[in-house]
Write a protein that holds these residues in place. Structure first.
Motif, PDB file in Angstrom:
ATOM      1  N   SER A   8      19.862  36.694  42.431  1.00 34.92           N
ATOM      2  CA  SER A   8      20.882  37.324  43.277  1.00 34.92           C
ATOM      3  C   SER A   8      22.066  37.879  42.496  1.00 34.92           C
ATOM      4  CB  SER A   8      21.427  36.331  44.300  1.00 34.92           C
ATOM      5  OG  SER A   8      20.420  35.509  44.791  1.00 34.92           O
ATOM      6  N   LEU A   9      22.058  37.712  41.205  1.00 29.53           N
ATOM      7  CA  LEU A   9      23.164  38.246  40.406  1.00 29.53           C
ATOM      8  C   LEU A   9      22.765  39.612  39.852  1.00 29.53           C
ATOM      9  CD1 LEU A   9      24.112  34.980  38.459  1.00 29.53           C
ATOM     10  CD2 LEU A   9      25.607  36.203  40.036  1.00 29.53           C
ATOM     11  N   SER A  10      23.686  40.543  39.907  1.00 26.32           N
ATOM     12  CA  SER A  10      23.378  41.871  39.378  1.00 26.32           C
ATOM     13  C   SER A  10      23.346  41.811  37.856  1.00 26.32           C
ATOM     14  CB  SER A  10      24.423  42.878  39.828  1.00 26.32           C
ATOM     15  OG  SER A  10      25.621  42.695  39.100  1.00 26.32           O
ATOM     16  N   ASP A  11      22.659  42.775  37.247  1.00 25.12           N
ATOM     17  CA  ASP A  11      22.587  42.822  35.784  1.00 25.12           C
ATOM     18  C   ASP A  11      23.981  42.825  35.189  1.00 25.12           C
ATOM     19  OD1 ASP A  11      20.030  43.213  36.526  1.00 25.12           O
ATOM     20  OD2 ASP A  11      19.728  45.100  35.457  1.00 25.12           O
ATOM     21  N   GLY A  12      24.846  43.636  35.798  1.00 27.48           N
ATOM     22  CA  GLY A  12      26.209  43.760  35.289  1.00 27.48           C
ATOM     23  C   GLY A  12      26.957  42.448  35.323  1.00 27.48           C
ATOM     24  N   SER A  13      26.782  41.675  36.382  1.00 30.93           N
ATOM     25  CA  SER A  13      27.554  40.437  36.469  1.00 30.93           C
ATOM     26  C   SER A  13      27.035  39.388  35.492  1.00 30.93           C
ATOM     27  CB  SER A  13      27.596  39.901  37.905  1.00 30.93           C
ATOM     28  OG  SER A  13      26.347  39.925  38.503  1.00 30.93           O
ATOM     29  N   VAL A  14      25.742  39.412  35.203  1.00 34.01           N
ATOM     30  CA  VAL A  14      25.211  38.507  34.177  1.00 34.01           C
ATOM     31  C   VAL A  14      25.868  38.824  32.831  1.00 34.01           C
ATOM     32  CG1 VAL A  14      23.149  37.940  32.821  1.00 34.01           C
ATOM     33  CG2 VAL A  14      23.013  38.056  35.306  1.00 34.01           C
ATOM     34  N   LYS A  15      25.897  40.107  32.519  1.00 28.19           N
ATOM     35  CA  LYS A  15      26.505  40.529  31.257  1.00 28.19           C
ATOM     36  C   LYS A  15      27.982  40.146  31.217  1.00 28.19           C
ATOM     37  CE  LYS A  15      27.783  44.765  28.859  1.00 28.19           C
ATOM     38  NZ  LYS A  15      27.671  46.224  28.928  1.00 28.19           N
ATOM     39  N   LEU A  16      28.668  40.404  32.310  1.00 30.82           N
ATOM     40  CA  LEU A  16      30.097  40.100  32.356  1.00 30.82           C
ATOM     41  C   LEU A  16      30.349  38.609  32.149  1.00 30.82           C
ATOM     42  CD1 LEU A  16      33.021  40.943  32.846  1.00 30.82           C
ATOM     43  CD2 LEU A  16      32.626  40.692  35.284  1.00 30.82           C
ATOM     44  N   ILE A  69      32.749  41.731  39.251  1.00 32.17           N
ATOM     45  CA  ILE A  69      33.268  40.367  39.240  1.00 32.17           C
ATOM     46  C   ILE A  69      33.180  39.745  40.637  1.00 32.17           C
ATOM     47  CG2 ILE A  69      35.745  40.650  39.734  1.00 32.17           C
ATOM     48  CD1 ILE A  69      36.134  38.941  37.098  1.00 32.17           C
ATOM     49  N   LYS A  70      33.134  40.607  41.641  1.00 30.68           N
ATOM     50  CA  LYS A  70      32.990  40.095  43.005  1.00 30.68           C
ATOM     51  C   LYS A  70      31.714  39.270  43.160  1.00 30.68           C
ATOM     52  CE  LYS A  70      34.142  43.920  45.313  1.00 30.68           C
ATOM     53  NZ  LYS A  70      34.079  44.887  46.405  1.00 30.68           N
ATOM     54  N   ASN A  71      30.675  39.737  42.473  1.00 27.65           N
ATOM     55  CA  ASN A  71      29.388  39.045  42.507  1.00 27.65           C
ATOM     56  C   ASN A  71      29.525  37.624  41.926  1.00 27.65           C
ATOM     57  OD1 ASN A  71      26.052  39.882  41.260  1.00 27.65           O
ATOM     58  ND2 ASN A  71      26.689  39.013  43.198  1.00 27.65           N
ATOM     59  N   ILE A 117      32.345  35.907  41.741  1.00 27.60           N
ATOM     60  CA  ILE A 117      33.226  35.131  42.620  1.00 27.60           C
ATOM     61  C   ILE A 117      32.432  34.593  43.808  1.00 27.60           C
ATOM     62  CG2 ILE A 117      35.198  35.290  44.190  1.00 27.60           C
ATOM     63  CD1 ILE A 117      36.314  37.455  42.208  1.00 27.60           C
ATOM     64  N   GLN A 118      31.546  35.454  44.312  1.00 29.40           N
ATOM     65  CA  GLN A 118      30.694  35.099  45.441  1.00 29.40           C
ATOM     66  C   GLN A 118      29.889  33.832  45.141  1.00 29.40           C
ATOM     67  OE1 GLN A 118      28.071  38.369  46.037  1.00 29.40           O
ATOM     68  NE2 GLN A 118      26.792  37.277  47.519  1.00 29.40           N
ATOM     69  N   PHE A 119      29.453  33.664  43.904  1.00 30.80           N
ATOM     70  CA  PHE A 119      28.671  32.485  43.527  1.00 30.80           C
ATOM     71  C   PHE A 119      29.541  31.394  42.928  1.00 30.80           C
ATOM     72  CE2 PHE A 119      25.392  35.573  44.115  1.00 30.80           C
ATOM     73  CZ  PHE A 119      24.359  34.821  44.663  1.00 30.80           C
ATOM     74  N   ASP A 120      30.846  31.578  43.016  1.00 29.53           N
ATOM     75  CA  ASP A 120      31.805  30.572  42.562  1.00 29.53           C
ATOM     76  C   ASP A 120      31.733  30.307  41.061  1.00 29.53           C
ATOM     77  OD1 ASP A 120      33.969  29.082  43.363  1.00 29.53           O
ATOM     78  OD2 ASP A 120      32.842  27.230  43.518  1.00 29.53           O
ATOM     79  N   LEU A 121      31.167  31.247  40.327  1.00 36.55           N
ATOM     80  CA  LEU A 121      31.146  31.113  38.861  1.00 36.55           C
ATOM     81  C   LEU A 121      32.507  31.489  38.298  1.00 36.55           C
ATOM     82  CD1 LEU A 121      27.633  32.666  38.352  1.00 36.55           C
ATOM     83  CD2 LEU A 121      28.286  30.357  37.641  1.00 36.55           C
ATOM     84  N   VAL A 122      33.179  32.383  39.035  1.00 35.44           N
ATOM     85  CA  VAL A 122      34.529  32.802  38.654  1.00 35.44           C
ATOM     86  C   VAL A 122      35.421  32.609  39.876  1.00 35.44           C
ATOM     87  CG1 VAL A 122      35.962  34.788  38.065  1.00 35.44           C
ATOM     88  CG2 VAL A 122      33.794  34.451  36.903  1.00 35.44           C
ATOM     89  N   ARG A 123      36.622  32.148  39.638  1.00 39.78           N
ATOM     90  CA  ARG A 123      37.579  31.996  40.741  1.00 39.78           C
ATOM     91  C   ARG A 123      38.685  33.029  40.589  1.00 39.78           C
ATOM     92  NH1 ARG A 123      37.447  25.874  42.222  1.00 39.78           N
ATOM     93  NH2 ARG A 123      35.595  26.064  43.550  1.00 39.78           N
ATOM     94  N   LYS A 124      39.118  33.536  41.715  1.00 35.82           N
ATOM     95  CA  LYS A 124      40.182  34.531  41.694  1.00 35.82           C
ATOM     96  C   LYS A 124      41.443  33.917  42.281  1.00 35.82           C
ATOM     97  CE  LYS A 124      41.451  38.961  43.727  1.00 35.82           C
ATOM     98  NZ  LYS A 124      41.002  40.096  44.531  1.00 35.82           N
TER      99      LYS A 124
END
Length: 332
Positions: free
Chosen positions: A164-172, A208-210, A212-219
């Motif tokens: 469910s994670l986009s390629d871009g968010s994995v890289k980020l 980064i929204k992706n 945040i959605q999975f709680d890997l990053v908090r805003k």
DNA sequence: ACGTTTGTTTCGACAATACT
DNA sequence: AGTATTGTCGAAACAAACGT
């Protein structure tokens, strides 16, 4: 903090260098500790940041006021006194090891950030000794080992959500974890993220929204009233604890930045997943269809991407016959 | 009341990547 | 191969708070 690492660093920096520092052993240890803590910042060309507590712990000193005073005195010592080193062109350089430092106010718990700027020649020597010769195993197995002992832990929860994670968010996420390790700072404004990843600002917002959605990053929302910008933080307290997978810094750097070996977003996603499956070594015999399901790609895409990873030297792809069935295995 | 500033989101065109 | 989907970027739009 791995103390063997530090001892090796100390030995390497002072034994093999032509830097002559006329300091007593304690002061020299403090300086080395600062250089050690800041080794990745030195490589990035940044100033070194640390707090007194980190130094005390690294050196295994007891937590008394007296100790902190001695650490502080050592920093003053290198700001005020000269060191000498021989340069190649038959010259001698006399300079302050510490050019300048910024001291936090009211550092009563010794956990506030200090900032140190070191002499440019000293900086260059560290980079030469510690980084530049170090990536070739044959040239210098000792340093190679030292670099490789720097690992970054990734929560398995991250990999379990790859579909469910986009390629871009994995890289980020990889870029953020790397940056956090190198600079020992794990919260940023969007502009900083955009800068160290080289991804455009608007794209960074979207990707980064992706995470945040999975709680890997908090805003932490900013405020226009107080002119606080939004801050993005790597979440270290995930709800699900499924263990961690260590990645070598070198591997991540290769995936993201290495001029020749750099991977595209999709390749990063697949390779890091294979790495996760094997803990960075060994082989995988899962079918392409299954791998595809796990990371959210079609079967034939896996086939193509693994070809590329093979070409780029990240994995070895082998086709073999299992009974009467053609199968593939991948070796990291 | 209206324009300005600032940070963020959306849009649209195009490029890169994935799929059939 | 050709087609469809997804990613990217800058520009433009938007929203909130401020300034005049």
């Amino acid at each position: 903090m791995n103390n063997t690492n530090f001892k090796n660093f100390f030995k390497k920096v002072w034994d093999n260098s032509n830097i002559l520092i006329d300091a007593d052993n304690f002061n020299l240890k403090i300086l080395t500790a600062i250089l050690f803590l800041g080794r990745h910042q030195i490589e990035l060309g940044e100033e070194i940041t640390f707090n007194l507590n980190q130094i005390r712990k690294l050196l295994g000193l007891e937590g008394s006021i007296y100790t902190y005073c001695r650490i502080e005195n050592a920093i003053f010592y290198f700001k005020i006194n000269f060191y000498k080193c021989k340069l190649k062109n038959n010259r001698e350089r006399i300079a302050h090891a510490i050019k300048a430092f910024e001291k936090p106010m009211n550092d009563i718990y010794f956990n506030k950030e200090w900032r140190v700027e070191i002499d440019s020649v000293l900086r260059e020597q560290i980079i030469q000794l510690y980084f530049h010769d170090s990536f070739n195993e044959n040239d210098n197995p000792f340093i190679y080992e030292l670099i490789n002992s720097d690992k970054i832990l990734f929560p398995n929860y991250f990999f379990l959500n790859y579909h469910s994670l986009s390629d871009g968010s994995v890289k980020l996420y990889f870029a953020m974890k790397l940056q956090a390790k190198l600079t020992r700072k794990d919260e940023w404004e969007i502009d900083e993220i955009s800068e160290f990843t080289g991804i455009g600002k608007s794209t960074s917002y979207r990707i980064i929204k992706n995470l945040i959605q999975f709680d890997l990053v908090r805003k932490h929302a900013g405020s226009r009233r107080t002119q606080k910008k939004a801050i993005y933080i790597i979440n270290k307290n995930l709800k699900f604890n499924n263990g961690y997978t260590p990645f070598e810094i070198k591997t991540i750097k290769n995936m993201l930045n290495n001029a020749e070996k750099k991977l595209t977003d999709g390749e990063i996603k697949l390779y890091s997943y294979l790495y996760y499956l094997t803990d960075g070594k060994g082989e995988i015999k899962k079918s392409q269809a299954e791998i595809g399901r796990l990371i959210g790609r079609e079967r034939n895409t896996i086939s193509e991407l693994t070809d590329i990873l093979h070409e780029k030297g990240y994995i070895i792809k082998e086709t073999y016959i299992d009974g009467n069935q053609t199968r593939c295995r991948y070796i990291i």
